[in-house]
Each structure stands twice: as structure tokens, then as C-alpha cells.
Design a protein around this motif. Structure first.
Motif, PDB file in Angstrom:
ATOM      1  N   LEU A  10       0.825  -1.203   0.000  1.00  0.00           N
ATOM      2  CA  LEU A  10       0.000   0.000   0.000  1.00  0.00           C
ATOM      3  C   LEU A  10       0.861   1.255   0.000  1.00  0.00           C
ATOM      4  O   LEU A  10       0.548   2.238  -0.685  1.00  0.00           O
ATOM      5  CB  LEU A  10      -0.926  -0.005   1.219  1.00  0.00           C
ATOM      6  N   VAL A  11       1.949   1.233   0.773  1.00  0.00           N
ATOM      7  CA  VAL A  11       2.855   2.380   0.795  1.00  0.00           C
ATOM      8  C   VAL A  11       3.441   2.622  -0.593  1.00  0.00           C
ATOM      9  O   VAL A  11       3.625   3.765  -1.020  1.00  0.00           O
ATOM     10  CB  VAL A  11       3.979   2.162   1.831  1.00  0.00           C
ATOM     11  N   GLY A  12       3.704   1.538  -1.326  1.00  0.00           N
ATOM     12  CA  GLY A  12       4.230   1.672  -2.676  1.00  0.00           C
ATOM     13  C   GLY A  12       3.253   2.316  -3.639  1.00  0.00           C
ATOM     14  O   GLY A  12       3.657   2.830  -4.689  1.00  0.00           O
ATOM     15  N   TYR A  13       1.949   2.300  -3.286  1.00  0.00           N
ATOM     16  CA  TYR A  13       0.945   2.933  -4.138  1.00  0.00           C
ATOM     17  C   TYR A  13       0.925   4.448  -3.964  1.00  0.00           C
ATOM     18  O   TYR A  13       0.346   5.164  -4.788  1.00  0.00           O
ATOM     19  CB  TYR A  13      -0.459   2.406  -3.812  1.00  0.00           C
ATOM     20  N   VAL A  14       1.519   4.954  -2.877  1.00  0.00           N
ATOM     21  CA  VAL A  14       1.386   6.374  -2.548  1.00  0.00           C
ATOM     22  C   VAL A  14       1.988   7.295  -3.608  1.00  0.00           C
ATOM     23  O   VAL A  14       1.324   8.251  -4.048  1.00  0.00           O
ATOM     24  CB  VAL A  14       1.990   6.662  -1.154  1.00  0.00           C
ATOM     25  N   PRO A  15       3.245   7.092  -4.062  1.00  0.00           N
ATOM     26  CA  PRO A  15       3.805   8.028  -5.055  1.00  0.00           C
ATOM     27  C   PRO A  15       2.979   8.153  -6.333  1.00  0.00           C
ATOM     28  O   PRO A  15       2.683   9.286  -6.751  1.00  0.00           O
ATOM     29  CB  PRO A  15       5.208   7.454  -5.317  1.00  0.00           C
ATOM     30  N   PRO A  16       2.578   7.050  -6.988  1.00  0.00           N
ATOM     31  CA  PRO A  16       1.758   7.236  -8.191  1.00  0.00           C
ATOM     32  C   PRO A  16       0.412   7.872  -7.892  1.00  0.00           C
ATOM     33  O   PRO A  16      -0.117   8.649  -8.700  1.00  0.00           O
ATOM     34  CB  PRO A  16       1.597   5.807  -8.747  1.00  0.00           C
ATOM     35  N   PHE A  17      -0.170   7.550  -6.725  1.00  0.00           N
ATOM     36  CA  PHE A  17      -1.451   8.152  -6.339  1.00  0.00           C
ATOM     37  C   PHE A  17      -1.308   9.661  -6.202  1.00  0.00           C
ATOM     38  O   PHE A  17      -2.121  10.435  -6.731  1.00  0.00           O
ATOM     39  CB  PHE A  17      -1.931   7.528  -5.022  1.00  0.00           C
ATOM     40  N   LEU A  18      -0.268  10.108  -5.504  1.00  0.00           N
ATOM     41  CA  LEU A  18      -0.057  11.540  -5.325  1.00  0.00           C
ATOM     42  C   LEU A  18       0.268  12.221  -6.646  1.00  0.00           C
ATOM     43  O   LEU A  18      -0.138  13.372  -6.882  1.00  0.00           O
ATOM     44  CB  LEU A  18       1.066  11.789  -4.309  1.00  0.00           C
ATOM     45  N   PHE A  19       0.985  11.529  -7.529  1.00  0.00           N
ATOM     46  CA  PHE A  19       1.295  12.073  -8.855  1.00  0.00           C
ATOM     47  C   PHE A  19       0.008  12.355  -9.619  1.00  0.00           C
ATOM     48  O   PHE A  19      -0.199  13.455 -10.158  1.00  0.00           O
ATOM     49  CB  PHE A  19       2.172  11.081  -9.612  1.00  0.00           C
ATOM     50  N   VAL A  20      -0.876  11.369  -9.648  1.00  0.00           N
ATOM     51  CA  VAL A  20      -2.140  11.518 -10.380  1.00  0.00           C
ATOM     52  C   VAL A  20      -3.016  12.587  -9.738  1.00  0.00           C
ATOM     53  O   VAL A  20      -3.550  13.476 -10.415  1.00  0.00           O
ATOM     54  CB  VAL A  20      -2.884  10.165 -10.430  1.00  0.00           C
ATOM     55  N   LEU A  21      -3.176  12.507  -8.421  1.00  0.00           N
ATOM     56  CA  LEU A  21      -4.056  13.447  -7.719  1.00  0.00           C
ATOM     57  C   LEU A  21      -3.560  14.877  -7.842  1.00  0.00           C
ATOM     58  O   LEU A  21      -4.358  15.805  -8.044  1.00  0.00           O
ATOM     59  CB  LEU A  21      -4.166  13.044  -6.247  1.00  0.00           C
ATOM     60  N   THR A  22      -2.250  15.080  -7.742  1.00  0.00           N
ATOM     61  CA  THR A  22      -1.702  16.432  -7.818  1.00  0.00           C
ATOM     62  C   THR A  22      -1.949  17.051  -9.182  1.00  0.00           C
ATOM     63  O   THR A  22      -2.314  18.237  -9.280  1.00  0.00           O
ATOM     64  CB  THR A  22      -0.185  16.419  -7.519  1.00  0.00           C
ATOM     65  N   ILE A  23      -1.776  16.280 -10.239  1.00  0.00           N
ATOM     66  CA  ILE A  23      -2.047  16.792 -11.594  1.00  0.00           C
ATOM     67  C   ILE A  23      -3.495  17.243 -11.708  1.00  0.00           C
ATOM     68  O   ILE A  23      -3.799  18.351 -12.173  1.00  0.00           O
ATOM     69  CB  ILE A  23      -1.740  15.712 -12.646  1.00  0.00           C
ATOM     70  N   VAL A  24      -4.423  16.382 -11.279  1.00  0.00           N
ATOM     71  CA  VAL A  24      -5.848  16.666 -11.432  1.00  0.00           C
ATOM     72  C   VAL A  24      -6.266  17.868 -10.586  1.00  0.00           C
ATOM     73  O   VAL A  24      -6.961  18.771 -11.061  1.00  0.00           O
ATOM     74  CB  VAL A  24      -6.678  15.422 -11.049  1.00  0.00           C
ATOM     75  N   VAL A  25      -5.836  17.893  -9.320  1.00  0.00           N
ATOM     76  CA  VAL A  25      -6.206  18.991  -8.425  1.00  0.00           C
ATOM     77  C   VAL A  25      -5.585  20.302  -8.894  1.00  0.00           C
ATOM     78  O   VAL A  25      -6.248  21.352  -8.896  1.00  0.00           O
ATOM     79  CB  VAL A  25      -5.770  18.674  -6.982  1.00  0.00           C
ATOM     80  N   PHE A  26      -4.322  20.265  -9.316  1.00  0.00           N
ATOM     81  CA  PHE A  26      -3.653  21.484  -9.750  1.00  0.00           C
ATOM     82  C   PHE A  26      -4.416  22.133 -10.906  1.00  0.00           C
ATOM     83  O   PHE A  26      -4.665  23.350 -10.898  1.00  0.00           O
ATOM     84  CB  PHE A  26      -2.217  21.195 -10.175  1.00  0.00           C
ATOM     85  N   PHE A  27      -4.793  21.354 -11.905  1.00  0.00           N
ATOM     86  CA  PHE A  27      -5.475  21.944 -13.061  1.00  0.00           C
ATOM     87  C   PHE A  27      -6.893  22.393 -12.709  1.00  0.00           C
ATOM     88  O   PHE A  27      -7.383  23.384 -13.270  1.00  0.00           O
ATOM     89  CB  PHE A  27      -5.476  20.973 -14.240  1.00  0.00           C
ATOM     90  N   HIS A  28      -7.564  21.675 -11.807  1.00  0.00           N
ATOM     91  CA  HIS A  28      -8.894  22.118 -11.366  1.00  0.00           C
ATOM     92  C   HIS A  28      -8.798  23.496 -10.722  1.00  0.00           C
ATOM     93  O   HIS A  28      -9.543  24.427 -11.086  1.00  0.00           O
ATOM     94  CB  HIS A  28      -9.471  21.108 -10.369  1.00  0.00           C
TER      95      HIS A  28
END
Length: 380
Positions: A10-28
Motif C-alpha cells: 500500500l505504501v508503494g501505491y502512494v507516489p503514483p497516487f499523489l502524482f495523479v491526484l496532484t495533476i488533477v487537483v492542480f489543473f482544477h
């Protein structure tokens, strides 16, 4: 040891999750920011994440750009806002200087306020079009000809007279170009009578069938879709790599974005009508898990996921729920019709209802995430 391994996974999922979420939130938030600036509204803060600031800087307009400790979202705070939720600070608004009052969000016309609020979801849709278009330009797309390679003996397609070698040319009046078109149209028509037009030996044949609803379990959850019992042709001659020019890629990117919008809206609408199950609704844990799984497929797959998530967040924010962008737009529509804003009491009640709905959504999605992870641990 098994629990430890799962925790590490689960910890290994954190970097890609934050990468995706940051892109989406930033553009919103960038959508809100850019249109707000264009409408003459002062921006106090542009934050990625919530809570204490980790680091940041001030631009020449006085906006504080910051990255905060809790990276699950973000916000833009305009002059005249009470806090990160963009609720109006009525007492603070009265205390502003004339110059700052002129730059306050709440003093702008209802049309400008509506444009600023709508800009966030619109930015999400634009981001999706850009991502899909870029992927189409760079990688192209492998298309399978809509030719039937195999027919399941007891499937509904066989019962309707469809045979191996048939070329599917239309479904419910929609022209078919690829086998992916067939899969998409069939998957959302479970239990519904569906008209097929196939071409066989130069002649066109019309038939009707009703796709069966099936449930398929995967690491991403239970998928419910319609099936008719056909497979694509595996002949290499029926497989082609299609390259796109920039204008063609933009058109295909817009089509792909619209497909995700329609599919997401159909699912959310199906929850309210009872046609879809709410147990497919996932929260941060599910998104993190999917991000980690998709990251293993390559950066292109992860960026594609960001586009899909961007559409979903943009559409969800347009729902007419107070606290979301769509709820604000409903308030502004009422203000435009009435000629004056809703009363403070009416707005406060609306925000309380919206908060309750959002909390309920978070609880349901988190419960689904936990149940899904428990199911994976049991192997079923």
C-alpha cells in the motif's frame, strides 16, 4: 508477515497516487485561478493540499503559492473568502479597504462568479482532452476491425443468429468502426433490447438481442457490464495501428473524454435509479490502489488514468450539491432569476446539507475501499 507485506504494498501505491491526484487537483484549481484573475478577483492563496504549509512563495500579485502537509486536494482562496471552502467572510468583507472590496470575489457580478466557479470542472475536462490527444499523437491506437472471430455457443449473439466472420456495422443506429465500439456499446446495455446490423457475404442482416449482465472480479473491484458472447477476430489482418495528425488527435481526445463523461454520468445516475450498485464507488484507497497497479504498466497508462480521474472529478464537482461547484452554480442561478442572492439562512442550510451528503459519500466510498481490500486479502 502477510499484513506487513500488504502494508508495504500500500505504501508503494502512494507516489503514483499523489502524482495523479496532484495533476488533477492542480489543473482544477488553476481553472478557478485563471478565470478569477481574468475577472479582476484577487487571489490570496493557491494551495496544493490542506493543513500546515510545507513550503511556498509569493508571486508579484501577492498570491501565496503553497504546498501543504495533507496532499488530498487543494484550494484557491480569493479576497473576501472566509477560508479554504470559499465561503464568504461577511464581517471581513465589510472591513476591507475600497480597493480590496473591488477585488473581492463576492462583489463581482453573478455572471463572473459563475464563470469562476465553472472554470474548475471545465479545466478538468480540458486537461483530459489534452492528455488523450497527446497519447493519441505519440502512440497512436491499435484498432481491431469489428469482425466476429468467435461466438459462444450458448450466448445471446448465437441465439440472435450472429456468426463468426460477421462484420458488425451498426448497433442501435450507431455506426461501428472498431471492435472497441462494440464492447463499449454492449457493456452499457445489459438487460436492454439492442439492435445489431451485421454484414455477411456482402449482404446486411438486421437482428436484435439483449446483452446479459455479468459481474467480473478483478484487483480493481467488481465490474458489471453487458455481454453477448462474441470475441474479436485474432487475424493479424484485422488489426491495424492508426496514427493521428494533431487535429485528428484532438477530435479523438474529445471523443474519449465524452465517453468517460457519459459512462461516469450513467453509472452515477444508475445508483439513484437502482440500476447500478453503490459498492463500485471507490474512495482514496481505491484510487491509490488503482494508481499503483496502473503505474506498473508504464507512465503512459498512469497519465491516461489521470485523464480519466480528471473527468470524474470535474463531473462530480458539477453535481448540484452545496459545497461543490455545482451547488454554487445553483445558488447563482437562483440569484440571477430572483435578482438578489438567497438569504444567509437558506445558504447556510444548503451548505449544511451539502456537507452531510459529502461526508456520507466519503463514508460509503471508504467502506467500499476497506471491503475491497479485505476481499483481495481473502483471495476473492
Amino acid at each position: 508477515m502477510e499484513i506487513l507485506n500488504e502494508a508495504v504494498s500500500l505504501v508503494g501505491y502512494v507516489p503514483p497516487f499523489l502524482f495523479v491526484l496532484t495533476i488533477v487537483v492542480f489543473f482544477h484549481e488553476l481553472g478557478h485561478f485563471l478565470v478569477g484573475r481574468a475577472c479582476g478577483v484577487g487571489v490570496v492563496t493557491f494551495s496544493i493540499g490542506f493543513g500546515p504549509e510545507l513550503f511556498g512563495w509569493n508571486d508579484r500579485h501577492g498570491t501565496r503559492w503553497r504546498v501543504s502537509l495533507i496532499p488530498l486536494g487543494g484550494y484557491v482562496k480569493f479576497v473576501g473568502d472566509e477560508g479554504a471552502a470559499s465561503t464568504p467572510d461577511r464581517d471581513g468583507l465589510a472591513a476591507l479597504s475600497p480597493a480590496d472590496r473591488d477585488r473581492a470575489f463576492q462583489t463581482k457580478s453573478v455572471g463572473r462568479r459563475a464563470a469562476i466557479v465553472a472554470a474548475g470542472p471545465i479545466a478538468n475536462f480540458i486537461l483530459a482532452v489534452v492528455i488523450f490527444s497527446g497519447l493519441f499523437m505519440v502512440s497512436g491506437r491499435v484498432d481491431l476491425v469489428a469482425k466476429v472471430g468467435d461466438v459462444t455457443a450458448d450466448g445471446v449473439a448465437a441465439e440472435a443468429g450472429i456468426r463468426a466472420g460477421d462484420l458488425i456495422v451498426a448497433i442501435d443506429g450507431h455506426p461501428i468502426e472498431t471492435f472497441m465500439d462494440v464492447m463499449r456499446l454492449v457493456s452499457e446495455r445489459a438487460g436492454e433490447k439492442t439492435d445489431f446490423v451485421v454484414e455477411r457475404d456482402g449482404a446486411r442482416i438486421e437482428t436484435s438481442l439483449t446483452p446479459r449482465l455479468v459481474e467480473e472480479k478483478s484487483r480493481f473491484g467488481v465490474q458489471r457490464r453487458g455481454l453477448v458472447g462474441i470475441r474479436a477476430s485474432n487475424d493479424p489482418a484485422d488489426r491495424r495501428l492508426r496514427r493521428f495528425s494533431p487535429p485528428e488527435a484532438v477530435v479523438e481526445g474529445a471523443k474519449e473524454t465524452w465517453f468517460v463523461v457519459a459512462r461516469t454520468a450513467s453509472y452515477l445516475g444508475g445508483i439513484f435509479t437502482g440500476r447500478e450498485s453503490i459498492d463500485q464507488l471507490g474512495g482514496p484507497l481505491r484510487v491509490a490502489q488503482i494508481s499503483g497497479e496502473v503505474a506498473g504498466m508504464g507512465i503512459a497508462a498512469l497519465i491516461n488514468l489521470a485523464a480519466v480521474l480528471s473527468v470524474s472529478i470535474g463531473l462530480l464537482n458539477l453535481f448540484p450539491v452545496p459545497m461543490l461547484d455545482g451547488g454554487h452554480l445553483v445558488f447563482y442561478a437562483a440569484e440571477a432569476v430572483r435578482g438578489r442572492p438567497l438569504s444567509d439562512r437558506a445558504q447556510d442550510i444548503g451548505f449544511r446539507i451539502g456537507m452531510a451528503l459529502i461526508l456520507m459519500l466519503m463514508l460509503v466510498s471508504s467502506w467500499n475501499d476497506i471491503a475491497h481490500l479485505a476481499s483481495l486479502r481473502r483471495g476473492g
